[in-house]
Design a protein around this motif. Sequence first.
Motif, PDB file in Angstrom:
ATOM      1  N   VAL A   6      -0.273   0.501  -8.457  1.00  0.00           N
ATOM      2  CA  VAL A   6      -1.273   1.534  -8.195  1.00  0.00           C
ATOM      3  C   VAL A   6      -0.984   2.180  -6.848  1.00  0.00           C
ATOM      4  N   VAL A   7      -1.089   3.491  -6.800  1.00  0.00           N
ATOM      5  CA  VAL A   7      -0.916   4.228  -5.551  1.00  0.00           C
ATOM      6  C   VAL A   7      -2.277   4.751  -5.104  1.00  0.00           C
ATOM      7  N   ASP A   8      -2.770   4.221  -4.004  1.00  0.00           N
ATOM      8  CA  ASP A   8      -4.027   4.586  -3.345  1.00  0.00           C
ATOM      9  C   ASP A   8      -5.243   4.111  -4.132  1.00  0.00           C
ATOM     10  N   ALA A   9      -6.121   3.428  -3.407  1.00  0.00           N
ATOM     11  CA  ALA A   9      -7.267   2.753  -4.018  1.00  0.00           C
ATOM     12  C   ALA A   9      -8.544   3.574  -3.983  1.00  0.00           C
ATOM     13  N   GLY A  10      -8.491   4.786  -3.422  1.00  0.00           N
ATOM     14  CA  GLY A  10      -9.701   5.583  -3.326  1.00  0.00           C
ATOM     15  C   GLY A  10     -10.593   5.128  -2.183  1.00  0.00           C
ATOM     16  N   LYS A  56      -2.047  -5.887 -18.551  1.00  0.00           N
ATOM     17  CA  LYS A  56      -1.143  -6.404 -17.514  1.00  0.00           C
ATOM     18  C   LYS A  56      -1.838  -6.343 -16.150  1.00  0.00           C
ATOM     19  N   PRO A  57      -1.499  -7.251 -15.262  1.00  0.00           N
ATOM     20  CA  PRO A  57      -2.181  -7.292 -13.957  1.00  0.00           C
ATOM     21  C   PRO A  57      -1.690  -6.197 -13.012  1.00  0.00           C
ATOM     22  N   VAL A  58      -2.596  -5.742 -12.170  1.00  0.00           N
ATOM     23  CA  VAL A  58      -2.184  -4.885 -11.052  1.00  0.00           C
ATOM     24  C   VAL A  58      -1.604  -5.816  -9.998  1.00  0.00           C
ATOM     25  N   SER A  59      -0.281  -5.768  -9.848  1.00  0.00           N
ATOM     26  CA  SER A  59       0.402  -6.670  -8.910  1.00  0.00           C
ATOM     27  C   SER A  59       0.678  -6.016  -7.569  1.00  0.00           C
ATOM     28  N   PHE A  60       0.752  -4.674  -7.557  1.00  0.00           N
ATOM     29  CA  PHE A  60       1.084  -3.953  -6.331  1.00  0.00           C
ATOM     30  C   PHE A  60       0.143  -2.759  -6.155  1.00  0.00           C
ATOM     31  N   LEU A  61      -0.305  -2.588  -4.931  1.00  0.00           N
ATOM     32  CA  LEU A  61      -1.127  -1.434  -4.559  1.00  0.00           C
ATOM     33  C   LEU A  61      -0.557  -0.869  -3.272  1.00  0.00           C
ATOM     34  N   LEU A  62      -0.157   0.379  -3.311  1.00  0.00           N
ATOM     35  CA  LEU A  62       0.387   1.038  -2.116  1.00  0.00           C
ATOM     36  C   LEU A  62      -0.648   1.960  -1.504  1.00  0.00           C
ATOM     37  N   ASN A  63      -0.859   1.859  -0.196  1.00  0.00           N
ATOM     38  CA  ASN A  63      -1.666   2.827   0.551  1.00  0.00           C
ATOM     39  C   ASN A  63      -0.717   3.830   1.189  1.00  0.00           C
ATOM     40  N   THR A  64      -0.827   5.103   0.802  1.00  0.00           N
ATOM     41  CA  THR A  64       0.116   6.107   1.301  1.00  0.00           C
ATOM     42  C   THR A  64      -0.049   6.378   2.791  1.00  0.00           C
ATOM     43  N   GLY A  88     -11.017   1.267  -1.085  1.00  0.00           N
ATOM     44  CA  GLY A  88     -11.152   0.568  -2.362  1.00  0.00           C
ATOM     45  C   GLY A  88     -10.262  -0.649  -2.485  1.00  0.00           C
ATOM     46  N   ASN A  89      -9.436  -0.933  -1.466  1.00  0.00           N
ATOM     47  CA  ASN A  89      -8.525  -2.086  -1.519  1.00  0.00           C
ATOM     48  C   ASN A  89      -9.228  -3.387  -1.870  1.00  0.00           C
ATOM     49  N   ARG A  90     -10.380  -3.628  -1.238  1.00  0.00           N
ATOM     50  CA  ARG A  90     -11.083  -4.888  -1.420  1.00  0.00           C
ATOM     51  C   ARG A  90     -11.497  -5.094  -2.885  1.00  0.00           C
ATOM     52  N   VAL A  91     -11.882  -4.007  -3.544  1.00  0.00           N
ATOM     53  CA  VAL A  91     -12.297  -4.107  -4.948  1.00  0.00           C
ATOM     54  C   VAL A  91     -11.109  -4.535  -5.803  1.00  0.00           C
ATOM     55  N   TYR A  92      -9.936  -3.965  -5.521  1.00  0.00           N
ATOM     56  CA  TYR A  92      -8.728  -4.353  -6.262  1.00  0.00           C
ATOM     57  C   TYR A  92      -8.355  -5.802  -5.979  1.00  0.00           C
ATOM     58  N   LYS A 121     -21.296  -0.696   3.373  1.00  0.00           N
ATOM     59  CA  LYS A 121     -21.851  -1.877   4.027  1.00  0.00           C
ATOM     60  C   LYS A 121     -21.805  -3.108   3.124  1.00  0.00           C
ATOM     61  N   SER A 122     -21.651  -2.871   1.825  1.00  0.00           N
ATOM     62  CA  SER A 122     -21.702  -3.974   0.867  1.00  0.00           C
ATOM     63  C   SER A 122     -20.372  -4.687   0.706  1.00  0.00           C
ATOM     64  N   ILE A 123     -19.325  -4.194   1.377  1.00  0.00           N
ATOM     65  CA  ILE A 123     -17.998  -4.739   1.140  1.00  0.00           C
ATOM     66  C   ILE A 123     -17.199  -4.784   2.439  1.00  0.00           C
ATOM     67  N   LYS A 124     -16.341  -5.772   2.574  1.00  0.00           N
ATOM     68  CA  LYS A 124     -15.512  -5.924   3.767  1.00  0.00           C
ATOM     69  C   LYS A 124     -14.206  -5.168   3.606  1.00  0.00           C
ATOM     70  N   PHE A 125     -13.757  -4.531   4.662  1.00  0.00           N
ATOM     71  CA  PHE A 125     -12.508  -3.772   4.602  1.00  0.00           C
ATOM     72  C   PHE A 125     -11.318  -4.696   4.382  1.00  0.00           C
ATOM     73  N   GLN A 126     -10.421  -4.281   3.498  1.00  0.00           N
ATOM     74  CA  GLN A 126      -9.211  -5.043   3.200  1.00  0.00           C
ATOM     75  C   GLN A 126      -7.983  -4.235   3.615  1.00  0.00           C
ATOM     76  N   SER A 127      -7.203  -4.764   4.545  1.00  0.00           N
ATOM     77  CA  SER A 127      -5.999  -4.080   5.008  1.00  0.00           C
ATOM     78  C   SER A 127      -4.810  -4.423   4.110  1.00  0.00           C
ATOM     79  N   ALA A 128      -3.644  -3.868   4.450  1.00  0.00           N
ATOM     80  CA  ALA A 128      -2.421  -4.156   3.712  1.00  0.00           C
ATOM     81  C   ALA A 128      -1.971  -5.586   3.974  1.00  0.00           C
ATOM     82  N   THR A 129      -1.248  -6.159   3.020  1.00  0.00           N
ATOM     83  CA  THR A 129      -0.739  -7.528   3.160  1.00  0.00           C
ATOM     84  C   THR A 129       0.784  -7.570   3.266  1.00  0.00           C
TER      85      THR A 129
END
Length: 354
Positions: free
Chosen positions: A63-67, A86-94, A103-107, A182-190
């Motif tokens: 997936v490219v960009d989580a919104g 199939k699982p989402v194994s990779f998410l790229l933030n442009t 939206g990273n945390r939701v993914y 406020k309902s979700i914690k920010f998730q950075s790149a891994t």
Amino acid sequence: MALISLSRHFAVLLIIVSTFTMKTYGQSERTATKLADGIYEIEHGGQGGGNTTVIIGERQVFVVDAGFLPSAASEDITQIRKWTDKPVSFLLNTHFHNDHNFGNRVYMNAFPALTIIAHTETKKDMDRFGPGSAARIEKYVQRLKQMLDSGKTSDGTSLTADDIKEVKNEWTRSNNELNELKSIKFQSATLMFQHDFTIDLGNREVQVKFLGRGNTAGDAVVYLPKEKIVVTGDLVVYPIPFMYDGYPNEWIETLENLIQLDAGTIVPGHGPIMHDKEFIRLIRDIQKSAVDQMNDKLSQSLPAMFQTLDKVKDSIDLSSFRQRFTRGDKELDASFDEMVNRLIKIVFHEASLR
């Protein structure tokens, strides 16, 4: 006075909290478009965030960009599960702007084995910028409330009845947005990268590229050579580019590199899918004109370090580009003017560093 005009009083804040009015372009609903077998683009309506691209291989999904809004990311994941098991194994933030990565945390919650990829510079900026997103929106909401209570903008300009209605709608929308964040914690790149690399999803090659600095210091591009599809992030935004920050001199070269890719389908950071490179060339050309005019002006007077923006900005004339960007749409005129003002400012800033 439309909100786009009101935003002149807090333009930087608007872009930071991803509530800049130009992002919707009149679109109110999310749309999903099939680009090729197993490849889809989701264009978010309202304030859902930047475009999301879904690339399905025989083994995994990329997936490219989580919104931006968690609710929009959840809707996207529901849609992805309709397309594939199939699982989402990779998410790229442009890039680091949070309308592409909050939206990273939701993914991550949905796919715990997920790897979130970003350029090294993007990761650094995400870590500085992302965790404070809700706090910045809260300040923005407070400023809107102050405008409503006083009936005036921060510089004392009185609001008309139409202005008040528009600000009230923006205050309501932003309050709802704030509650979501406020309902979700920010998730950075891994996982960070600096050099181009390729991932095989199973009979589907995905190339992750860094073509140079432009909109940010770490703009990543995804290229599918077999399908001739390129996903640009905010290096390309339609119909009015985002130039609230960036590196115009290098952005020109980065766009040249982008043009050289053999792609017949272009997914911009915001806006509809493109099938030629005319608009990319247009973004390149307006930046080149601004840089060339600034250099000419400074060569005839004094270096930028000995001048102020106010002394030189009127010498830069980009009005010839208006029609090519707005195509006669008067509602885009204010957005075009705002873009030009910011472009001239960052071109001058770059010149002052030389």
